[in-house]
Design a protein around this motif. Structure first.
Motif, short mmCIF file in Angstrom:
data_model
loop_
_atom_site.label_atom_id
_atom_site.label_comp_id
_atom_site.label_asym_id
_atom_site.label_seq_id
_atom_site.Cartn_x
_atom_site.Cartn_y
_atom_site.Cartn_z
N LYS A 142 0.85 -1.19 0.00
CA LYS A 142 0.00 0.00 0.00
C LYS A 142 0.88 1.24 0.00
N TYR A 143 0.65 2.13 -0.95
CA TYR A 143 1.51 3.31 -1.09
C TYR A 143 1.08 4.41 -0.12
N TYR A 144 2.05 4.88 0.67
CA TYR A 144 1.84 5.96 1.62
C TYR A 144 2.47 7.22 1.05
N CYS A 145 1.62 8.14 0.57
CA CYS A 145 2.09 9.28 -0.20
C CYS A 145 2.98 10.22 0.60
N GLN A 146 2.64 10.44 1.86
CA GLN A 146 3.37 11.40 2.71
C GLN A 146 4.86 11.08 2.76
N ASP A 147 5.18 9.81 2.92
CA ASP A 147 6.58 9.39 3.02
C ASP A 147 7.08 8.67 1.78
N MET A 148 6.27 8.64 0.71
CA MET A 148 6.66 8.00 -0.55
C MET A 148 7.17 6.58 -0.30
N CYS A 149 6.40 5.80 0.44
CA CYS A 149 6.84 4.45 0.78
C CYS A 149 5.68 3.47 0.74
N PHE A 150 6.02 2.18 0.76
CA PHE A 150 5.02 1.12 0.78
C PHE A 150 4.92 0.52 2.18
N VAL A 151 3.68 0.31 2.62
CA VAL A 151 3.43 -0.25 3.95
C VAL A 151 2.26 -1.24 3.83
N GLY A 152 1.83 -1.78 4.97
CA GLY A 152 0.68 -2.66 4.98
C GLY A 152 1.05 -4.13 4.86
#
Length: 231
Positions: A142-152
């Motif tokens: 899942k892309y987290y826009c604030q930190d430009m990273c993938f999580v989940g």
């Protein structure tokens, strides 16, 4: 133009762009770069903005700043920490770089070594590494826009399937009694998983993160191989 008028214009530009260079402000406001630097110094004292080398970003809680802005904050401290961190690098390693802007300062030094591959969940880290053609493995999810990273859960599944020689991390807080913590549970989970699959775990902290504790505990400083704190 008076300082109070320039201050308003500078803030308008910052609100529109998030960050701005001294050169851009000088050209836009038709004043010298020296005048702009003096204005930015005064505004930083008032807590309005945060300066970095050659420009400024709006003041915000660091975790609320997009990484595109946060990357430039406390630059000298991040450079100092990255130079400490590279003592753990050598040829033929697989390393993890987390989604913190702090650890991304390590990447330009990697070309000093041969056959290093980066594993990361950070798109920003990938973009920096690509400029030097450093091989990367990007964890999806899942892309987290604030930190430009993938999580989940998908990113965690990927993380469980990789093994690294050295992992580099930061977090929002290092308490007086050594607890490393963060307010983002999903990024905390990625870090925990990678730590369990890494031979060495290194943490980097700017001094403004000291004596702070957040809701999600990542680990204790005694659980990791090295903790570096900026001077």
């Amino acid at each position: 133009m008076e300082y109070k008028d320039r201050k308003k214009d500078i803030l308008d530009i910052l609100y529109a762009n998030g960050r701005v260079s001294v050169l851009q402000l000088a050209k836009t406001l038709f004043v010298s770069e020296m005048t702009i630097r003096r204005d930015l110094s005064e505004m930083e004292k008032d807590g309005v903005l945060k300066r970095y080398r050659g420009g400024a970003v709006l003041t915000a809680v660091s975790s609320e700043m997009p990484i595109s802005q946060r990357f430039f904050v406390d630059e000298s401290e991040k450079i100092y920490l990255s130079k400490k961190a590279i003592n753990f690098l050598s040829d033929d390693l697989t390393i993890f770089i987390d989604s913190s802007s702090t650890c991304h300062y390590i990447i330009p030094y990697i070309n000093r070594f041969k056959n290093i591959t980066i594993v990361t969940n950070s798109v920003n880290a990938l973009l920096i590494a690509s400029k030097s053609q450093i091989p990367c493995i990007l964890l999806g999810g899942k892309y987290y826009c604030q930190d430009m990273c993938f999580v989940g859960s998908i990113a965690e599944q990927y993380a469980n399937g990789v093994n690294v020689d050295v992992a580099f991390f930061s977090a929002l807080g290092l308490s007086e009694d050594g607890i490393i913590s963060d307010r983002d549970i999903e990024q905390t989970m990625i870090r925990k998983i990678i730590m369990s699959h890494s031979k060495k775990n290194i943490f980097l902290f700017e001094k403004n993160k000291l004596n702070k504790i957040y809701v999600h505990t990542l680990c204790h400083k005694t659980d990791v191989d090295e903790v570096f704190i900026s001077t």
